[in-house]
Design an enzyme around this catalytic site. Structure first.
Site, PDB file in Angstrom:
ATOM      1  N   GLU A  12       0.842  -1.203   0.000  1.00 56.26           N
ATOM      2  CA  GLU A  12       0.000   0.000   0.000  1.00 56.26           C
ATOM      3  C   GLU A  12       0.877   1.252   0.000  1.00 56.26           C
ATOM      4  O   GLU A  12       2.085   1.198   0.179  1.00 56.26           O
ATOM      5  CB  GLU A  12      -0.910   0.033   1.237  1.00 56.26           C
ATOM      6  CG  GLU A  12      -2.354  -0.383   0.994  1.00 56.26           C
ATOM      7  CD  GLU A  12      -3.140   0.633   0.179  1.00 56.26           C
ATOM      8  OE1 GLU A  12      -2.563   1.663  -0.265  1.00 56.26           O
ATOM      9  OE2 GLU A  12      -4.333   0.404  -0.038  1.00 56.26           O
ATOM     10  N   ASN A 140     -10.375   4.776   1.470  1.00 54.94           N
ATOM     11  CA  ASN A 140      -9.392   4.646   0.389  1.00 54.94           C
ATOM     12  C   ASN A 140      -9.576   5.789  -0.609  1.00 54.94           C
ATOM     13  O   ASN A 140     -10.405   6.676  -0.423  1.00 54.94           O
ATOM     14  CB  ASN A 140      -9.564   3.299  -0.330  1.00 54.94           C
ATOM     15  CG  ASN A 140      -8.647   2.219   0.197  1.00 54.94           C
ATOM     16  OD1 ASN A 140      -7.460   2.445   0.399  1.00 54.94           O
ATOM     17  ND2 ASN A 140      -9.180   1.029   0.430  1.00 54.94           N
ATOM     18  N   ASP A 190      -9.948   1.036  -4.622  1.00 56.76           N
ATOM     19  CA  ASP A 190      -8.911   1.035  -3.588  1.00 56.76           C
ATOM     20  C   ASP A 190      -8.180   2.371  -3.667  1.00 56.76           C
ATOM     21  O   ASP A 190      -8.816   3.409  -3.728  1.00 56.76           O
ATOM     22  CB  ASP A 190      -7.984  -0.174  -3.765  1.00 56.76           C
ATOM     23  CG  ASP A 190      -7.334  -0.595  -2.460  1.00 56.76           C
ATOM     24  OD1 ASP A 190      -6.658   0.242  -1.838  1.00 56.76           O
ATOM     25  OD2 ASP A 190      -7.483  -1.762  -2.065  1.00 56.76           O
TER      26      ASP A 190
END
Length: 280
Positions: A12, A140, A190
């Site tokens: 991430e 997100n 995302d």
């Protein structure tokens, strides 16, 4: 193509540092910050989960973690607590985050087991941390257009990406509105980033791609990523990076997708914005 072959359980928060010309990213579940410099691959381990960063200067990052915001010295590897956020909640951790055009830093929190409604989005700006949104599950897609007059974000479980107007100091000035509704397509938003032309580039968990949407929300194209769980994009000039994850994949799925969790890159995609500097 593969930029870095080290598999992350939950890759991430990629950040291209414009002064160092260096990519940083996180493996949240393994409590690591990773990078590649002139000497090769590097990583730093921490006592808490960390997930997103903004650059302060050549040698320092502002990092979002379980206990809030910390200052990280790249050269010494020292992580120093800076602003406590949900430090009294061992059931939550940080998630997506990005610096805004005014030098602020937005970041999300969520339940470690993705418990419904346990997440929130905060903004740090000139010494103050303020909660902006609550009752989220997986925050997100925090990103900003070049002019900085609005922000995007999402709660992944809703399959909708939001758009909210910002005031002159970068705080929300109206109720968020739906910018993308991906429910009919069964897509899960995302991480995201906006390029220099105002196009939104959205990683879609489970779809193995980063999809581009124009300022009007119209789908433009998609860049395939070599692993199903594409998690977050970042630009370095015209090069697009994307982190991926192994989380939630069965042994059979991992065998079918051996590159899951690695960082991918694609050249000559679009001109990205320079990542904004965090102003302490």
């Amino acid at each position: 193509m593969i930029f870095d072959a080290r598999p992350c359980d939950l890759g991430e928060g990629p950040l291209w540092h414009p002064l160092r010309k260096q990519l940083f990213w996180f493996d949240i579940l393994n409590r690591k910050l990773l990078s590649v410099d002139a000497n090769g691959p590097r990583d730093w381990g921490f006592a808490q989960m960390v997930s997103a960063a903004g650059w302060i200067d050549h040698d320092r990052l502002l990092i979002a973690g379980e206990d809030g915001l910390s200052l990280f010295d790249i050269e010494t590897g020292v992580l120093t607590p800076y602003r406590a956020v949900e430090a009294d909640r061992p059931d939550t951790r940080s998630n997506d985050g990005r610096a805004d055009p005014l030098g602020g830093f937005w970041f999300g929190t969520m339940g470690k087991q993705a418990q419904p409604g346990q997440g929130a989005i905060y903004r740090y700006y000139r010494g103050e941390v303020r909660q902006i949104y609550a009752d989220l599950t997986i925050p997100n897609a925090i990103c900003f257009p070049p002019q900085g007059d609005f922000a995007h974000f999402c709660d992944t479980v809703t399959s909708c990406v939001m758009k909210v107007a910002l005031d002159a100091n970068g705080w929300p000035s109206a109720a968020p509105k739906v910018f993308l509704d991906l429910r009919a397509e069964g897509l899960h938003p995302d991480g995201a980033v906006v390029d220099a032309a105002g196009v939104l580039w959205l990683a879609q968990w489970g779809a193995g791609r980063v999809a581009a949407y124009g300022p009007d929300g119209r789908f433009l194209r998609a860049v395939a990523i070599g692993a199903p769980h594409s998690s977050c994009p970042a630009f370095a000039g015209e090069r697009l990076f994307c982190t991926t994850a192994r989380q939630g994949m069965s042994p059979d799925q991992l065998a079918a997708h051996p590159d899951a969790g690695k960082v991918f890159c694609s050249d000559s995609i679009a001109l990205g914005q320079t990542e904004h500097q965090v102003i302490l």
